[in-house]
Design an enzyme around this catalytic site. Structure first.
Site, PDB file in Angstrom:
ATOM      1  N   GLU A 166      23.147 -22.353 -18.366  1.00 32.41           N
ATOM      2  CA  GLU A 166      22.222 -21.492 -17.623  1.00 32.41           C
ATOM      3  C   GLU A 166      22.953 -20.308 -17.000  1.00 32.41           C
ATOM      4  O   GLU A 166      22.455 -19.184 -17.004  1.00 32.41           O
ATOM      5  CB  GLU A 166      21.537 -22.299 -16.519  1.00 32.41           C
ATOM      6  CG  GLU A 166      20.145 -22.741 -16.889  1.00 32.41           C
ATOM      7  CD  GLU A 166      19.344 -23.220 -15.679  1.00 32.41           C
ATOM      8  OE1 GLU A 166      18.124 -23.175 -15.744  1.00 32.41           O
ATOM      9  OE2 GLU A 166      19.964 -23.626 -14.664  1.00 32.41           O
ATOM     10  N   ASP A 197       0.840  -1.195   0.000  1.00 32.46           N
ATOM     11  CA  ASP A 197       0.000   0.000   0.000  1.00 32.46           C
ATOM     12  C   ASP A 197       0.873   1.242   0.000  1.00 32.46           C
ATOM     13  O   ASP A 197       2.083   1.188   0.237  1.00 32.46           O
ATOM     14  CB  ASP A 197      -0.950  -0.019   1.209  1.00 32.46           C
ATOM     15  CG  ASP A 197      -0.206  -0.145   2.529  1.00 32.46           C
ATOM     16  OD1 ASP A 197       0.522   0.793   2.883  1.00 32.46           O
ATOM     17  OD2 ASP A 197      -0.347  -1.187   3.215  1.00 32.46           O
TER      18      ASP A 197
END
Ligand code: GLA
Length: 766
Positions: free
Chosen positions: A614, A534
């Site tokens: 990777e 928020d």
């Protein structure tokens, strides 16, 4: 001047670049709302407010035979209970004699340069002199209670903030409700868009027509919650990204909240927002004031895409305060999904070494580092390092990480306590629990009473001591349960209705102490992921861990919903292992990265277990992100596909403020046999400018995995590397073809750059 007052007509007009808010002192002294919407200049819209004598909607006493003037139908700036307005009230006061009423009448006003602030509460700020403040004092007709309505006008941002201070100059009163703001719109063709969810699935968009009666988004959990969010939109029926009138309202508050829209008997819509009244009761003695938290309003007639842009920019320029507010953020690796509680210093160091090789800049030790913390039922509250895991404490590990040239961060959960902790054994009364009841447990933990100064001091000294000694660079501030059994040992019995809000005030006080004492630290908020996402938290911390769900497909929808009210820079997003630990879904590394790159980017997996190929790709990702990080975090963000409606693929875009560079990302959510062609229309570019469109090598849309491609000796699909030269108008109105996706979760990343910048020349010049 953004704020004008017409003395004769007693009309206040607040102007921003594209919007107008207007209100008038009515003929019996009430502050009436005239208009909020598209800019209308200075003309007074008082003619919009009309009244006729309606049955069962009375008039104030002074109105006499002027029976059409009813508080039950007239639009108001701040509604109060008890004097004939039967719609949702913002204020409900109980006086010493037991009467419950407040009739708020205009008393005085003041216009000031700059932006008001709210004691003890987060609120938008202004340093550059953009804002103006209007204070309007309303006085109750029959008591010494006053409501001071505050308006902050940010002209350039199309933002108007509101808050309210209740002052009591008479004998003690009780506030039963003290919401922050009311918006009375004389229309009912509005939809309300809210963001519901649950743990690991936050902020899913939901929209529905406002109808007679009420619709509500609320939290009664003591925090803003995973389940609803204190950001809502009211929009014209059918409004979309680029079309339609939209009102956005964001409550700058992290506790229980109420956002409610009510359509009344004559098809007007009232919207209110503020602290949830359930469980709330506040004593206001003579001379005391109560501050209701701020609501940030923005309006646009260009759809909720433009509305989001207003909020994103406003938060970055007038709400977030950290030194990281508009700068690069270090790329982090967090240990949590790799090891959870099972940590040992040497393991952490070897993980950090491996991460460092890849280009990671910040190593974060998550939960598990303090005394007794081998699982989630023990240790919270005891903020001393577990020397079985960290022989030389946090400082010893920090020195090693710093010695490697990396930044170092830790996880804390200050607001919580386990019963199995020294702190609980010493202070069992420090947690929220009602006398005579065993408290509700969640994740094996109880909640500390944050309203107590003693508790705050304990936390500040103990945790602050570690941050200082270990020279910590980053803190993840977690909060892993909701409040229940809200009874505070530091409040007298009669004032227990204050405990919930006092908790939030105490939390803010503690956060303020930390951010002031450690201005160099990058703080990241967290509450089981995004359970306290928020505007209140963003005042203290520039980013919040968006969700405990790191599955890229799920994250697309979580980040999509979050982006309506919050900027990309506020969303913590990490690449995690495949198959994903929450959903078991397998996903190419590229796609996991592309999704996490739409946020404050990092990794959360055991990179020691990644193979050579990777690792090479992770390195490339990090380098790539570093190059575009500022554009992604602080550029203009556009949602290109509605995730709630398009289940086939998702696409989003960021454009630099100067419109010279853009990044477009797309992920295939549902591959089809015999696939269709997909295309996205871009946004925010300059129509007459030539752009180069380059598909980045990081992307994966060959239908094969990289190893397979290499075996076949065709590392690069030539079509993938093709550069297009297009006009901005073509890209925006014609669009860009996405590659044909052959497999679920393939993805693509385009970089779009103004052509003459790259020395390629324009078409006519070649
Ligand atoms: C919460 C957070 C996670 C992790 C754990 C640690 O769930 O959201 O990211 O920090 O706590 O216990």
């Amino acid at each position: 001047m953004a704020i004008l007052f017409d003395e004769k007509k007693k009309v206040f007009t607040l102007q921003t670049k594209n919007t107008t808010w207007q209100m008038q002192v009515g003929r019996y002294g009430h502050l009436l709302h005239l208009y909020y919407g598209r800019r209308v200049g200075e003309g007074v819209l008082d003619y919009l407010v009309r009244g006729i004598n309606r049955g069962f909607s009375g008039a104030p006493y002074e109105a006499g035979e002027d029976r059409g003037y009813s508080l039950d139908t007239y639009p108001q700036e701040y509604s109060a209970y008890g004097v004939g307005d039967y719609r949702i009230s913002c204020l409900s006061v109980e006086h010493g004699d037991g009467s419950r009423a407040a009739e708020l009448l205009f008393d005085s006003y003041q216009i000031e340069k700059g932006k008001y602030s709210l004691a003890g509460l987060p609120a938008a700020w202004d340093e550059g002199g953009e804002a103006e403040t209007l204070r309007v004092v309303l006085k109750d007709k029959a008591s010494l209670v006053e409501a001071v309505l505050l308006y902050g006008v940010f002209e350039e941002h199309d933002v108007i903030t509101r808050a309210c201070i209740i002052r009591n100059k008479g004998e003690g009163i009780w506030l039963e409700r003290a919401l922050s703001a009311c918006l009375d719109l004389q229309r009912h063709d509005l939809e309300m868009i809210t963001f519901y969810g649950r743990h690991t699935m936050e902020r899913s968009l939901e929209r529905g027509m406002c109808r007679h009666g009420k619709i509500t988004a609320e939290s009664m959990r003591g925090t803003s919650s995973h389940q609803e969010n204190p950001f809502v939109i009211l929009c014209e029926k059918g409004a979309g990204e680029d079309w339609g009138e939209c009102y956005g309202m964001s409550l700058v508050y992290s506790g229980s909240f109420l956002a409610e829209a009510e359509v009344d008997q004559i098809n007007q819509t009232r919207f209110v927002m503020g602290i949830h009244p359930e469980g709330f009761r506040w004593r206001l003695e003579k001379g005391e004031r109560f501050f209701a938290p701020e609501v940030i309003f923005s309006f646009t007639s260009d759809g909720y895409g433009a509305l989001s842009k207003n909020f994103h920019r406003f938060y970055q320029e007038h709400l977030i305060r950290s030194k990281y507010r508009n700068t690069r953020r270090p790329i982090l690796l967090n240990h949590w999904e790799a090891m959870e509680f099972h940590i040992q210093e040497e393991e952490l160091v070897s993980l950090a070494v491996s991460a460092k090789e890849l280009g990671v800049e910040l190593f974060v030790m998550d939960d598990g580092w303090f005394k007794g913390r081998d699982h989630d039922r023990r240790g919270l509250g005891d903020w001393t390092p577990d020397t079985k895991k960290l022989p030389k404490g946090v400082t010893g590990l920090s020195e090693k990480i710093h010695g490697m040239g990396m930044l170092f961060g830790i996880w804390i959960e200050p607001e919580m306590i386990n019963e199995d902790s020294d702190l609980y054994r010493a202070h069992p009364d420090w947690c929220l629990k009602a006398p005579g009841r065993m408290p509700n447990r969640e994740r094996g933990q109880l909640v500390l009473d944050m309203s107590s100064r003693e508790v705050q001091d304990y936390l500040f000294e103990n945790i602050g001591g570690i941050l200082k000694e270990a020279a910590v660079d980053y803190v993840k501030w977690d909060m892993n349960r909701n409040l229940s059994d809200v009874w505070s040992f530091s409040c007298p019995a009669i004032r227990q209705g204050e405990a919930g809000h006092r908790y939030v005030l105490g939390l803010y006080e503690l956060m303020e102490r930390f951010v002031r004492a450690f201005p160099e630290i990058l703080f990241e908020g967290c509450s089981g992921g995004g359970g306290r996402f928020d505007a209140g938290i963003l005042y203290y911390m520039p980013q919040i861990w968006c969700s405990d769900n790191t599955d890229a497909v799920e994250r697309i929808s979580i980040q999509y919903g979050t982006s309506f009210g919050y900027p990309v820079s506020s969303m913590g997003a990490h690449v995690s292992v495949s198959p994903n630990l929450q959903t078991g879904r397998s996903m190419p590394l590229e796609t996991r990265a592309i999704v996490a790159m739409a946020g404050a980017f990092g990794y959360e997996l055991d990179v020691r277990k990644t193979g050579q190929e990777e690792r090479k790709r992770i390195k490339e990702q990090i380098q790539w992100y570093k190059q575009y990080q500022e554009l992604i975090l602080y550029g203009d963000y556009y949602r290109l596909t509605p995730v709630e409606a398009n289940r086939e693929f998702a696409a989003w875009q960021v454009v630099s403020r100067d419109k010279k560079t853009a990044v477009v990302s797309a992920v295939c959510l549902h591959a089809r046999s015999n696939p269709l062609f997909w295309r996205v229309r871009l946004k925010g570019l300059k129509e007459d400018t030539w752009y180069r469109v380059r598909q980045e090598r990081l992307t994966d849309c060959s239908g094969k995995d990289k190893e397979q491609e290499q075996k076949e000796g065709q590392d690069e699909n030539p079509a993938k590397r093709e550069e297009l030269l297009c006009l901005g108008s073509g890209l925006m109105y014609g669009g860009v073809n996405l590659p044909v996706f052959w497999r679920d979760y393939e993805s693509v990343l385009y970089v779009i750059e103004e052509a003459d910048k790259r020395g390629g020349g324009l078409p006519g010049e070649r």
